[in-house]
Scaffold this motif. Structure first.
Motif, mmCIF file in Angstrom:
data_model
loop_
_atom_site.group_PDB
_atom_site.id
_atom_site.type_symbol
_atom_site.label_atom_id
_atom_site.label_comp_id
_atom_site.label_asym_id
_atom_site.label_seq_id
_atom_site.Cartn_x
_atom_site.Cartn_y
_atom_site.Cartn_z
ATOM 1 N N PRO A 680 8.726 14.285 3.794
ATOM 2 C CA PRO A 680 7.600 13.434 4.151
ATOM 3 C C PRO A 680 8.063 12.234 5.014
ATOM 4 N N ASP A 681 7.190 11.755 5.882
ATOM 5 C CA ASP A 681 7.464 10.588 6.739
ATOM 6 C C ASP A 681 7.009 9.329 6.002
ATOM 7 N N VAL A 682 8.013 8.452 5.613
ATOM 8 C CA VAL A 682 7.696 7.223 4.882
ATOM 9 C C VAL A 682 7.599 6.082 5.901
ATOM 10 N N GLN A 683 6.372 5.529 6.001
ATOM 11 C CA GLN A 683 6.170 4.468 6.988
ATOM 12 C C GLN A 683 6.515 3.079 6.426
ATOM 13 N N SER A 684 6.213 2.857 5.164
ATOM 14 C CA SER A 684 6.489 1.508 4.620
ATOM 15 C C SER A 684 6.602 1.564 3.124
ATOM 16 N N GLU A 698 3.367 -4.573 -8.414
ATOM 17 C CA GLU A 698 2.833 -3.407 -7.717
ATOM 18 C C GLU A 698 3.866 -2.864 -6.755
ATOM 19 N N ILE A 699 3.854 -1.495 -6.653
ATOM 20 C CA ILE A 699 4.700 -0.817 -5.666
ATOM 21 C C ILE A 699 3.763 0.022 -4.821
ATOM 22 N N VAL A 700 3.814 -0.129 -3.490
ATOM 23 C CA VAL A 700 2.953 0.609 -2.574
ATOM 24 C C VAL A 700 3.829 1.235 -1.505
ATOM 25 N N VAL A 701 3.708 2.563 -1.364
ATOM 26 C CA VAL A 701 4.462 3.290 -0.342
ATOM 27 C C VAL A 701 3.457 4.024 0.538
ATOM 28 N N GLN A 702 3.598 3.866 1.833
ATOM 29 C CA GLN A 702 2.748 4.576 2.786
ATOM 30 C C GLN A 702 3.574 5.697 3.394
ATOM 31 N N ALA A 703 3.072 7.006 3.265
ATOM 32 C CA ALA A 703 3.806 8.165 3.771
ATOM 33 C C ALA A 703 2.821 9.275 4.146
ATOM 34 N N ALA A 733 -4.446 12.498 0.831
ATOM 35 C CA ALA A 733 -5.407 12.305 1.911
ATOM 36 C C ALA A 733 -5.282 10.897 2.506
ATOM 37 N N ALA A 734 -5.059 9.867 1.646
ATOM 38 C CA ALA A 734 -4.947 8.486 2.146
ATOM 39 C C ALA A 734 -3.535 8.161 2.624
ATOM 40 N N GLY A 735 -2.541 8.964 2.231
ATOM 41 C CA GLY A 735 -1.168 8.722 2.618
ATOM 42 C C GLY A 735 -0.546 7.549 1.898
ATOM 43 N N LEU A 736 -1.007 7.302 0.667
ATOM 44 C CA LEU A 736 -0.513 6.174 -0.104
ATOM 45 C C LEU A 736 -0.043 6.637 -1.464
ATOM 46 N N CYS A 737 1.062 5.980 -1.931
ATOM 47 C CA CYS A 737 1.558 6.203 -3.281
ATOM 48 C C CYS A 737 1.617 4.833 -3.954
ATOM 49 N N ARG A 738 1.069 4.653 -5.129
ATOM 50 C CA ARG A 738 0.977 3.372 -5.810
ATOM 51 C C ARG A 738 1.446 3.500 -7.239
ATOM 52 N N ALA A 739 1.904 2.275 -7.746
ATOM 53 C CA ALA A 739 2.215 2.141 -9.162
ATOM 54 C C ALA A 739 2.026 0.682 -9.543
ATOM 55 N N ALA A 740 1.507 0.369 -10.726
ATOM 56 C CA ALA A 740 1.306 -0.986 -11.236
ATOM 57 C C ALA A 740 2.037 -1.116 -12.548
ATOM 58 N N LEU A 741 2.894 -2.251 -12.662
ATOM 59 C CA LEU A 741 3.670 -2.489 -13.871
ATOM 60 C C LEU A 741 3.195 -3.769 -14.528
ATOM 61 N N PRO A 742 3.354 -3.903 -15.810
ATOM 62 C CA PRO A 742 2.921 -5.134 -16.492
ATOM 63 C C PRO A 742 3.709 -6.358 -15.940
ATOM 64 N N ASP A 757 6.916 16.573 -0.695
ATOM 65 C CA ASP A 757 5.736 17.316 -0.224
ATOM 66 C C ASP A 757 5.623 18.633 -1.008
ATOM 67 N N TYR A 758 4.566 19.391 -0.701
ATOM 68 C CA TYR A 758 4.319 20.632 -1.459
ATOM 69 C C TYR A 758 5.230 21.765 -1.035
ATOM 70 N N ALA A 759 5.947 21.566 0.048
ATOM 71 C CA ALA A 759 6.919 22.579 0.450
ATOM 72 C C ALA A 759 8.239 22.378 -0.266
ATOM 73 N N GLY A 760 8.357 21.262 -1.037
ATOM 74 C CA GLY A 760 9.578 21.001 -1.777
ATOM 75 C C GLY A 760 10.555 20.079 -1.052
ATOM 76 N N ASN A 761 10.144 19.544 0.081
ATOM 77 C CA ASN A 761 10.993 18.600 0.808
ATOM 78 C C ASN A 761 10.823 17.210 0.195
ATOM 79 N N ALA A 762 11.925 16.391 0.176
ATOM 80 C CA ALA A 762 11.887 15.048 -0.429
ATOM 81 C C ALA A 762 12.463 14.007 0.542
ATOM 82 N N ALA A 763 11.814 12.791 0.528
ATOM 83 C CA ALA A 763 12.293 11.631 1.314
ATOM 84 C C ALA A 763 12.752 10.563 0.328
ATOM 85 N N PHE A 764 13.944 10.025 0.513
ATOM 86 C CA PHE A 764 14.507 9.017 -0.393
ATOM 87 C C PHE A 764 14.518 7.659 0.320
ATOM 88 N N ARG A 765 14.067 6.616 -0.349
ATOM 89 C CA ARG A 765 14.114 5.234 0.176
ATOM 90 C C ARG A 765 14.598 4.306 -0.904
#
Length: 765
Positions: A680-684, A698-703, A733-742, A757-765
């Protein structure tokens, strides 16, 4: 005349029970699968010979028309009433005869017998009311005869002529000359009786003793006396010439019977003897256990059982009489139909001739034939009226003494002009068969002689028969002929067509589309092509359910083509190749169905939406497809199954799966899969506390990725001196991955985040 007088004298009406039965409705009997006409008639009417009457009653022209399920009207109660009346009349007649009605009331008992015989005749034609009426008249006449006989036995009575055959004459003491004697004439003391040539007569006395004078005999009744006080009967007869046979009543010890021959006196306790007197001397035979004593004035000779004596001027000669010969024909109880009775018996050693008697009663009281001195062992009688007769034979020895009588046998002369019952139940007329032999099933009268096309047919005990006959190609006429014992004949015929099994080979074209075992087409009509070994121009008949559909002709090289209707329901057809005579020489059965349903294609498992492999495998079932293609390339089928490997190119791969059946029905399915080998292409990537220092982390990743982001992405976060790990929730669909911690104090550092991604490819940041 006696019958008419009986009816006029005794007008009677049936009893209420008889009237009820005579007026009862006819009973309906249903003819069954295993029934025979004679059997059904015998069961319900107690007389199988009434079957012609039953057919006439039911307006049925022929026995062959009586088939299983036929309803027959039967006069069951009427027959029962008629038979009961006949039995009652017979019982009354027998009771009267037991009291001597033939002697004391001959007219009345004769009329009773005539009326009952007339009733029996009416029974044969189904006149049930007349049977009952005539039987009742016979009963009344017999009762009157009984009364007369009982009254007569209370006073003196004379002898009577109880049988006359031929010319018989008598001469009473007061008569100046001989005059004719007839049946039931009364004979008085000192009356002379004589028989002329070929004549016999029987004289019955008060005590029922009987004398039968044979031809050319002359006897005188010298004394007949009765003592009313003691009941003693004394009878004396003088035999002038000729011979007679005596059967005396031995039931009473008060009866005395004497026989005189000129110059010889006899006394006897015997009840069964024969005496003859002529110019050569006197002859005696005793057949009974008690002795017969003969005296010539000088000597008394005792004649014992089955012993004979001849007295001549030369003296006396004893002899043992011959044993009885055996009767041979007609057989006991035989039924004859031509009015003649050919009699035959076994030859007896030592016999010089034979004495033959035929009577209408078993006691030989009513003689029809009496032949003395028959040479040989056969005698053809003159024509006799139809009825039952009894006959016997005695052998004559060289002395002219008759031996013991044979055991009597009976035969019946019958007039029968009714053709025998005959029916052919199977096969049906015009039936077509393909085998060279067929079973013929039918029935006739059990005693009839049946022939099939001139060959004898054996009958079962009930008259039924099953016989096999061979056939020739084409029509075969089956002619049945039945002849009964009287010579009456019945005949019937049916035609069976033998069409031999196929001689021409016929086969359908292997290119014709099929659905299972049926020929198939998408339209409402199928063009059929077949090959055969038939000659060009031969007729072709196509039928469905026995109905002709079309006709065609064989083309060059045996080719056959035609079109038949097709529907969604399988329809059977028969193709028949006909020979010059119209017989089937070849045939073929087939089915046709209209098929408008495309084949159904199913995959064992669908292809992946995305993959990082460069090849996928499709496995499934193509139903009744005859052809399967993927993107235009043929896919091999094995009983409808397929398995194919497909190479992928980078990006989206499209596959068109097309299945086609034998009649052209098509089913097309589009499949797709994404071949993706890039992560996947990780933009931010952003980590912070957007709501302030005390707010949640909060952690927000755009990909983005063509195959889509997996829903979860793992992360590792350091908060102050602590490490926290978890998963981001991705929205592909939105190209966003989020997580919220206490909320948690400390500096924030994202150590690692993994986006897949669904093809099994992984991007590490």
């Amino acid at each position: 005349m006696a019958l008419v007088l009986g009816v006029l004298m005794y007008p009677v009406s049936p009893t209420s029970a008889q009237s009820s039965d005579l007026d009862a409705p006819l009973e309906v009997v249903v003819f069954g699968e295993r029934d025979t006409l004679r059997g059904v008639v015998s069961e319900h009417l107690n007389d199988p010979d009434l079957w012609p009457y039953v057919l006439e009653l039911n307006a049925i022209a022929s026995p062959a028309a009586v088939v299983p399920g036929t309803e027959l009207q039967m006069p069951v109660k009427q027959v029962r009433a008629a038979d009961a009346a006949l039995a009652k009349a017979l019982k009354a007649i027998q009771a009267a005869n037991a009291e001597g009605a033939q002697v004391f009331a001959p007219v009345e008992i004769g009329q009773a017998l005539e009326n009952r015989e007339a009733a029996v005749g009416q029974r044969e034609v189904g006149a049930w009311v007349e049977v009952v009426d005539l039987s009742d008249i016979a009963t009344l006449l017999a009762m009157e005869a009984l009364d007369i006989s009982i009254a007569q036995r209370d006073r003196a009575a004379e002898a009577v002529v109880s049988d006359v055959q031929g010319d018989v004459e008598g001469r009473a003491p007061e008569e100046p000359r001989w005059s004719g004697r007839g049946l039931n004439d009364v004979l008085v003391e000192f009356e002379r009786v004589r028989t002329l040539s070929d004549s016999t007569t029987q004289v019955t006395f008060r005590d029922l003793s009987r004398l039968r004078l044979n031809a050319n005999s002359n006897a005188t009744i010298q004394r007949m006396r009765s003592d009313p006080l003691t009941g003693t009967e004394v009878t004396k007869v003088s035999l002038v010439n000729g011979d007679f046979y005596a059967l005396l009543n031995q039931l009473s010890e008060k009866t005395a019977f004497e026989v005189d021959v000129p110059g010889v006196e006899t006394t006897t306790n015997s009840g069964d003897f024969w005496i003859k007197n002529d110019a050569t001397g006197a002859r005696f035979v005793n057949y009974d256990t008690p002795a017969l004593q003969v005296s010539d004035g000088n000597e008394t000779i005792q004649i014992n059982e089955n012993e004979g004596l001849v007295l001549t001027s030369s003296g006396a000669q004893r002899a043992e009489v011959l044993d009885a010969p055996a009767l041979e024909q007609p057989a006991l109880g035989a039924i004859l139909y031509d009015g003649f009775a050919p009699l035959g018996w076994s030859a007896f050693e030592g016999a010089e001739g034979y004495w033959v008697e035929v009577a209408v009663d078993p006691g030989f009281n009513q003689m029809q034939v009496s032949e003395w001195g028959v040479r040989g062992t056969t005698l053809d009688t003159a024509p006799l009226p139809p009825r039952t007769y009894h006959w016997r034979v005695a052998a004559l020895d060289r002395l002219g003494l008759p031996g013991q009588w044979s055991v009597p046998q009976s035969f019946t002369l019958r007039v029968d002009e009714t053709p025998p019952f005959l029916t052919l139940l199977a096969p049906g007329d015009g039936e077509i068969v393909t085998q060279p032999a067929i079973e013929i099933f039918g029935a006739s009268e059990p005693d009839a002689e049946v022939q099939l096309n001139g060959a004898p047919v054996p009958l079962g005990a009930d008259g039924s028969f099953i016989v096999e006959t061979t056939l020739t190609p084409g029509p075969n006429i089956l002619t049945l002929r039945a002849v009964d014992a009287a010579g009456n004949e019945s005949a019937t015929a049916q035609t069976v067509v033998y069409r031999p099994a196929a001689q021409v080979d016929v086969s359908l074209s292997p290119t014709l589309p099929r659905l299972g075992n049926a020929l198939a087409t998408r339209s409402g009509e199928l063009s059929v092509f077949a090959a055969s070994t038939a000659a060009e121009g031969a007729d072709v008949l196509v039928q469905s359910g026995g109905t002709e559909v079309l006709r065609a002709v064989v083309g060059p090289a045996g080719a056959i083509s035609f079109s038949v209707p097709a529907s969604e329901t399988p329809q059977g057809y028969t193709l028949a190749v006909l020979g010059p005579s119209g017989l089937i020489e070849g045939r073929l059965d087939f089915e046709v169905i209209q098929d408008r349903t495309p084949p159904e294609t199913t995959l064992d498992s669908p292809p992946p939406k995305a993959t990082d492999l460069d090849e996928i495998e499709l496995i499934g079932d193509a139903g009744d497809a005859a052809q399967l293609t993927i993107n235009g390339a043929d896919v091999p089928l094995d009983q409808g199954r397929f398995a194919v490997s497909l190479s992928l190119v980078q990006g989206l791969n499209l596959f068109d799966l097309v299945a086609t059946d034998t009649v052209g029905n098509v089913n097309a399915t589009r499949l797709q899969t994404l071949y993706d080998i890039d992560p996947p292409d990780v933009q931010s990537v952003e980590v912070g506390r957007p709501k302030g220092a005390n707010g949640p982390i909060e952690i927000v990743v755009q990909a983005s990725d063509p195959s889509g982001l997996r829903q979860a992405a793992s992360f590792l976060l350091q908060v102050g001196a602590q490490e926290r790990e978890g998963f981001l929730r991705c929205d592909s669909a939105a190209g966003l991955c989020r997580a919220a911690l206490p909320p948690e104090a400390g500096a924030l550092e994202l150590i690692e985040v993994v986006i897949e991604d669904y093809a099994g490819n992984a991007a590490f940041r």
